[in-house]
Design a protein around this motif. Structure first.
Motif, mmCIF file in Angstrom:
data_model
loop_
_atom_site.group_PDB
_atom_site.id
_atom_site.type_symbol
_atom_site.label_atom_id
_atom_site.label_comp_id
_atom_site.label_asym_id
_atom_site.label_seq_id
_atom_site.Cartn_x
_atom_site.Cartn_y
_atom_site.Cartn_z
ATOM 1 N N LEU A 194 54.237 36.176 47.132
ATOM 2 C CA LEU A 194 53.140 37.086 46.794
ATOM 3 C C LEU A 194 51.952 36.897 47.742
ATOM 4 O O LEU A 194 51.555 35.772 48.050
ATOM 5 C CB LEU A 194 52.691 36.876 45.350
ATOM 6 C CG LEU A 194 53.719 37.271 44.298
ATOM 7 C CD1 LEU A 194 53.200 36.937 42.909
ATOM 8 C CD2 LEU A 194 54.069 38.751 44.400
ATOM 9 N N SER A 219 48.847 37.271 47.235
ATOM 10 C CA SER A 219 47.724 36.524 46.638
ATOM 11 C C SER A 219 47.894 35.019 46.846
ATOM 12 O O SER A 219 46.942 34.321 47.198
ATOM 13 C CB SER A 219 47.582 36.840 45.149
ATOM 14 O OG SER A 219 48.764 36.517 44.451
ATOM 15 N N ASN A 242 44.553 34.383 41.164
ATOM 16 C CA ASN A 242 45.786 34.792 40.496
ATOM 17 C C ASN A 242 45.482 34.842 39.008
ATOM 18 O O ASN A 242 45.574 33.842 38.313
ATOM 19 C CB ASN A 242 46.922 33.810 40.797
ATOM 20 C CG ASN A 242 47.412 33.937 42.215
ATOM 21 O OD1 ASN A 242 47.778 35.024 42.642
ATOM 22 N ND2 ASN A 242 47.396 32.856 42.961
ATOM 23 N N ALA A 274 46.079 45.257 44.651
ATOM 24 C CA ALA A 274 46.308 44.027 43.879
ATOM 25 C C ALA A 274 47.263 43.128 44.667
ATOM 26 O O ALA A 274 48.464 43.392 44.735
ATOM 27 C CB ALA A 274 46.877 44.363 42.509
ATOM 28 N N MET A 321 48.398 38.475 36.989
ATOM 29 C CA MET A 321 49.650 38.584 37.753
ATOM 30 C C MET A 321 50.398 39.892 37.459
ATOM 31 O O MET A 321 51.592 39.976 37.660
ATOM 32 C CB MET A 321 50.557 37.373 37.522
ATOM 33 C CG MET A 321 49.955 36.059 37.969
ATOM 34 S SD MET A 321 49.448 36.027 39.707
ATOM 35 C CE MET A 321 51.040 36.016 40.517
ATOM 36 N N GLU A 322 49.659 40.880 36.971
ATOM 37 C CA GLU A 322 50.237 42.203 36.697
ATOM 38 C C GLU A 322 49.490 43.309 37.434
ATOM 39 O O GLU A 322 49.753 44.481 37.220
ATOM 40 C CB GLU A 322 50.219 42.471 35.190
ATOM 41 C CG GLU A 322 51.097 41.518 34.414
ATOM 42 C CD GLU A 322 51.003 41.706 32.911
ATOM 43 O OE1 GLU A 322 50.283 42.630 32.463
ATOM 44 O OE2 GLU A 322 51.640 40.918 32.209
ATOM 45 N N GLY A 323 48.509 42.939 38.264
ATOM 46 C CA GLY A 323 47.762 43.920 39.024
ATOM 47 C C GLY A 323 46.703 44.659 38.238
ATOM 48 O O GLY A 323 46.182 45.662 38.711
ATOM 49 N N CYS A 341 48.465 40.350 43.965
ATOM 50 C CA CYS A 341 49.461 39.659 43.143
ATOM 51 C C CYS A 341 50.736 40.472 42.967
ATOM 52 O O CYS A 341 51.727 39.969 42.450
ATOM 53 C CB CYS A 341 48.881 39.298 41.774
ATOM 54 S SG CYS A 341 48.683 40.712 40.656
ATOM 55 N N LYS A 342 50.704 41.719 43.388
ATOM 56 C CA LYS A 342 51.868 42.597 43.247
ATOM 57 C C LYS A 342 52.529 42.925 44.591
ATOM 58 O O LYS A 342 53.505 43.650 44.624
ATOM 59 C CB LYS A 342 51.462 43.919 42.563
ATOM 60 C CG LYS A 342 50.899 43.766 41.173
ATOM 61 C CD LYS A 342 51.879 43.180 40.210
ATOM 62 C CE LYS A 342 52.938 44.166 39.838
ATOM 63 N NZ LYS A 342 53.929 43.661 38.903
ATOM 64 N N ILE A 343 51.990 42.384 45.673
ATOM 65 C CA ILE A 343 52.473 42.748 47.001
ATOM 66 C C ILE A 343 53.206 41.573 47.649
ATOM 67 O O ILE A 343 52.595 40.530 47.901
ATOM 68 C CB ILE A 343 51.303 43.169 47.915
ATOM 69 C CG1 ILE A 343 50.539 44.337 47.304
ATOM 70 C CG2 ILE A 343 51.796 43.502 49.313
ATOM 71 C CD1 ILE A 343 49.252 44.672 48.033
#
Length: 166
Positions: free
Chosen positions: A21, A23, A36, A56, A39-41, A58-60
């Protein structure tokens, strides 16, 4: 995998697993503003600019940002627009907690960059998903509106002085 990108205006090559991820990679690479959270954007604590668009992190997966420009608060805090946003937030009485700053600031940035002047309801719609740990939605919307007014005054002064509208 070698992943070339530009992080805060510096060209770098990351050696990471492509599914790691973004992030987590950014935090390991000296960007503590990227948190973080959910963790769901949704909360905004991991928001960064990817090619100048809030995203976001945390989603990439980091492999998807190959050859892209990433900007975190570490660099953005040095910009004029950051000062405008913070002046608007301060006028509204917003005291950011440090946890979700990037989501609120980069969402405001996106609104201020838009050529269309949004309504209060449109601003609310764009901001409603953000964590409300340090301010409520109405106050946050007020902060964005104040920032828009400050930005408009500054642009008007520049136009008056130079005769050129930015």
């Amino acid at each position: 995998m070698k992943i070339p990108l530009t992080l805060n205006m510096t060209k770098i090559i990351l050696d990471e697993q492509p599914d790691e991820l973004l992030s987590k990679v950014l935090r390991r690479n000296g960007c503590p503003s990227v948190k973080n959270g959910c963790m769901e954007g949704g909360c905004g604590s991991c928001t960064v600019l990817v090619n100048n668009i809030p995203a976001a992190a945390c989603k990439i997966p980091v492999g998807l940002v190959k050859d892209m420009d990433i900007v975190t608060l570490e660099l953005f805090e040095k910009s004029e627009l950051y000062s405008v946003i913070m002046e608007g937030f301060n006028k509204a009485g917003i005291k950011l907690c440090g946890y979700c700053n990037s989501g609120k600031i980069f969402s405001a940035y996106q609104i201020l960059r838009s050529p269309k002047i949004p309504t209060r309801e449109e601003i609310k719609e764009q901001m409603k998903h953000l964590s409300s740990c340090c301010t409520d939605l109405e106050t946050l919307v007020n902060g964005v509106i104040y920032a828009m007014q400050i930005q408009a005054r500054k642009l008007k002064r520049v136009t008056k002085i130079t005769g050129i509208r930015e």
